[in-house]
Motif scaffolding. Structure first.
Motif, PDB file in Angstrom:
ATOM      1  N   ASN A 264       1.156  -1.576   0.537  1.00 15.74           N
ATOM      2  CA  ASN A 264      -0.592   0.269  -0.149  1.00 15.74           C
ATOM      3  C   ASN A 264       1.097   1.029   0.521  1.00 15.74           C
ATOM      4  O   ASN A 264       0.762   2.224  -0.377  1.00 15.74           O
ATOM      5  N   TYR A 265       1.849   1.638   0.336  1.00 15.01           N
ATOM      6  CA  TYR A 265       2.917   2.331   0.983  1.00 15.01           C
ATOM      7  C   TYR A 265       3.605   2.876  -0.616  1.00 15.01           C
ATOM      8  O   TYR A 265       3.614   4.134  -0.898  1.00 15.01           O
ATOM      9  N   ARG A 266       3.920   1.617  -0.954  1.00 16.90           N
ATOM     10  CA  ARG A 266       4.613   1.978  -2.281  1.00 16.90           C
ATOM     11  C   ARG A 266       3.537   2.565  -3.409  1.00 16.90           C
ATOM     12  O   ARG A 266       3.663   3.434  -4.589  1.00 16.90           O
ATOM     13  N   LEU A 267       2.210   1.944  -3.439  1.00 15.31           N
ATOM     14  CA  LEU A 267       1.306   2.202  -4.530  1.00 15.31           C
ATOM     15  C   LEU A 267       1.055   3.503  -4.491  1.00 15.31           C
ATOM     16  O   LEU A 267       1.327   4.807  -5.140  1.00 15.31           O
ATOM     17  N   ASP A 268       0.900   3.891  -2.812  1.00 14.53           N
ATOM     18  CA  ASP A 268       0.652   5.569  -2.124  1.00 14.53           C
ATOM     19  C   ASP A 268       1.019   6.641  -2.587  1.00 14.53           C
ATOM     20  O   ASP A 268       2.033   7.728  -3.834  1.00 14.53           O
ATOM     21  N   TYR A 269       3.047   5.434  -3.203  1.00 11.72           N
ATOM     22  CA  TYR A 269       3.889   6.829  -3.142  1.00 11.72           C
ATOM     23  C   TYR A 269       4.204   6.794  -4.687  1.00 11.72           C
ATOM     24  O   TYR A 269       4.478   7.837  -5.428  1.00 11.72           O
ATOM     25  N   MET A 270       4.585   5.245  -5.658  1.00 13.07           N
ATOM     26  CA  MET A 270       3.348   5.568  -6.609  1.00 13.07           C
ATOM     27  C   MET A 270       2.225   6.719  -7.441  1.00 13.07           C
ATOM     28  O   MET A 270       2.638   7.707  -7.929  1.00 13.07           O
ATOM     29  N   LYS A 271       1.150   6.779  -6.816  1.00 14.11           N
ATOM     30  CA  LYS A 271       0.104   8.179  -7.390  1.00 14.11           C
ATOM     31  C   LYS A 271       0.878   9.297  -6.661  1.00 14.11           C
ATOM     32  O   LYS A 271       0.426  10.284  -7.268  1.00 14.11           O
ATOM     33  N   GLN A 272       1.408   9.655  -5.671  1.00 16.90           N
ATOM     34  CA  GLN A 272       1.745  10.828  -5.081  1.00 16.90           C
ATOM     35  C   GLN A 272       2.738  11.083  -6.328  1.00 16.90           C
ATOM     36  O   GLN A 272       2.951  12.275  -6.460  1.00 16.90           O
ATOM     37  N   MET A 273       3.915   9.985  -7.394  1.00 18.60           N
ATOM     38  CA  MET A 273       4.633  10.391  -8.281  1.00 18.60           C
ATOM     39  C   MET A 273       4.319  11.391  -9.380  1.00 18.60           C
ATOM     40  O   MET A 273       4.630  11.892 -10.515  1.00 18.60           O
ATOM     41  N   GLU A 274       3.064  10.375  -9.367  1.00 21.20           N
ATOM     42  CA  GLU A 274       2.093  10.034 -11.203  1.00 21.20           C
ATOM     43  C   GLU A 274       0.896  11.809 -10.651  1.00 21.20           C
ATOM     44  O   GLU A 274       0.985  12.265 -12.079  1.00 21.20           O
ATOM     45  N   GLN A 275       1.099  11.565  -9.537  1.00 23.82           N
ATOM     46  CA  GLN A 275       0.541  13.244  -9.354  1.00 23.82           C
ATOM     47  C   GLN A 275       1.292  14.427  -9.613  1.00 23.82           C
ATOM     48  O   GLN A 275       0.808  15.980 -10.531  1.00 23.82           O
ATOM     49  N   GLN A 276       2.266  14.526  -9.282  1.00 16.47           N
ATOM     50  CA  GLN A 276       3.562  15.658  -9.543  1.00 16.47           C
ATOM     51  C   GLN A 276       3.454  15.564 -11.611  1.00 16.47           C
ATOM     52  O   GLN A 276       4.693  16.206 -12.286  1.00 16.47           O
ATOM     53  N   GLN A 277       2.924  13.741 -11.769  1.00 13.39           N
ATOM     54  CA  GLN A 277       3.868  14.296 -13.648  1.00 13.39           C
ATOM     55  C   GLN A 277       3.715  15.230 -14.087  1.00 13.39           C
ATOM     56  O   GLN A 277       2.104  15.892 -13.817  1.00 13.39           O
ATOM     57  N   GLY A 278       4.313  15.981 -15.575  1.00 11.21           N
ATOM     58  CA  GLY A 278       3.804  17.123 -15.493  1.00 11.21           C
ATOM     59  C   GLY A 278       4.355  18.439 -14.805  1.00 11.21           C
ATOM     60  O   GLY A 278       4.234  19.397 -15.534  1.00 11.21           O
ATOM     61  N   SER A 279       4.713  18.206 -14.110  1.00 12.63           N
ATOM     62  CA  SER A 279       5.890  19.022 -13.533  1.00 12.63           C
ATOM     63  C   SER A 279       6.928  19.365 -13.304  1.00 12.63           C
ATOM     64  O   SER A 279       7.089  17.850 -13.963  1.00 12.63           O
ATOM     65  N   VAL A 280       7.604  19.709 -13.619  1.00 16.91           N
ATOM     66  CA  VAL A 280       8.976  19.627 -13.232  1.00 16.91           C
ATOM     67  C   VAL A 280       9.363  19.642 -12.119  1.00 16.91           C
ATOM     68  O   VAL A 280       9.256  19.856 -10.916  1.00 16.91           O
ATOM     69  N   ILE A 281      10.783  18.125 -12.264  1.00 17.19           N
ATOM     70  CA  ILE A 281      11.062  17.132 -12.300  1.00 17.19           C
ATOM     71  C   ILE A 281      12.605  17.108 -11.777  1.00 17.19           C
ATOM     72  O   ILE A 281      13.257  17.124 -12.898  1.00 17.19           O
ATOM     73  N   SER A 282      13.354  17.251 -11.023  1.00 19.98           N
ATOM     74  CA  SER A 282      15.322  17.333 -11.148  1.00 19.98           C
ATOM     75  C   SER A 282      15.792  16.113 -11.273  1.00 19.98           C
ATOM     76  O   SER A 282      14.871  15.139 -10.934  1.00 19.98           O
ATOM     77  N   ALA A 283      16.350  16.079 -11.963  1.00 21.89           N
ATOM     78  CA  ALA A 283      17.757  14.892 -12.002  1.00 21.89           C
ATOM     79  C   ALA A 283      17.481  13.908 -10.839  1.00 21.89           C
ATOM     80  O   ALA A 283      17.250  12.931 -10.788  1.00 21.89           O
ATOM     81  N   SER A 284      17.956  14.569 -10.026  1.00 22.36           N
ATOM     82  CA  SER A 284      17.890  14.110  -8.635  1.00 22.36           C
ATOM     83  C   SER A 284      16.517  13.485  -7.789  1.00 22.36           C
ATOM     84  O   SER A 284      16.365  12.741  -7.021  1.00 22.36           O
ATOM     85  N   ASN A 285      15.554  14.170  -8.095  1.00 23.57           N
ATOM     86  CA  ASN A 285      14.533  13.751  -6.916  1.00 23.57           C
ATOM     87  C   ASN A 285      13.939  12.960  -7.707  1.00 23.57           C
ATOM     88  O   ASN A 285      13.949  11.648  -7.185  1.00 23.57           O
TER      89      ASN A 285
END
Length: 148
Positions: free
Chosen positions: A44-65
């Motif tokens: 569940n934690y992995r799924l939640d984390y993946m969803k959070q990352m998906e929500q940030q899709q489209g915004s600029v994410i640095s290479a280190s992040n």
């Protein structure tokens, strides 16, 4: 005074062994439940984390992040893999504990059956002795009656 049957001691020991095996099985079942719950929580934690990352899709994410995200996902995946192994080991342990408990239960039932069989034999012998005494008493009464 009735004699103490050694099978009573065997039955007592078999009951104690069965209770001990049942407690061990219960403990292993609790451990398995905890392992399964922990595995589910990690997934569940992995799924939640993946969803959070998906929500940030489209915004600029640095290479280190982005690199940190993938590294963190790998760590979660490793933890999930380790938890799958723990669940598997707990299931094997549960299976062994269940077989052990069933064997102890079967032994106890066998001893109880032997004791029951012995009690039936004693009751049959007592009925035969009582019938023999009744027959003997009746025949003595018959022979003591005055002849007419």
């Amino acid at each position: 005074m009735a004699k103490h049957d050694p099978l009573d001691t065997v039955l007592k020991l078999a009951l104690e062994a069965e209770e001990k095996a049942a407690l061990q099985l219960k403990s292993v079942q609790i451990t398995l439940k905890k392992c399964l719950d922990q595995q589910q929580a990690l997934q569940n934690y992995r799924l939640d984390y993946m969803k959070q990352m998906e929500q940030q899709q489209g915004s600029v994410i640095s290479a280190s992040n982005y690199h940190q995200f993938h590294q963190f996902i790998r760590q979660i995946d490793d933890a999930i893999s380790q938890q799958v192994i723990a669940v598997s080991q707990a299931e094997v342990q549960k299976s062994h504990s269940q077989q052990n408990w069933q064997a102890k239960q079967q032994k106890r039932k066998a001893v109880e059956l032997l004791l029951e069989h012995k009690a039936d034999q004693r009751a049959l012998l007592a009925r035969k002795q009582e019938q023999k005494m009744t027959d003997e008493f009746a025949s003595q009464q018959f022979f003591r009656q005055p002849r007419r």
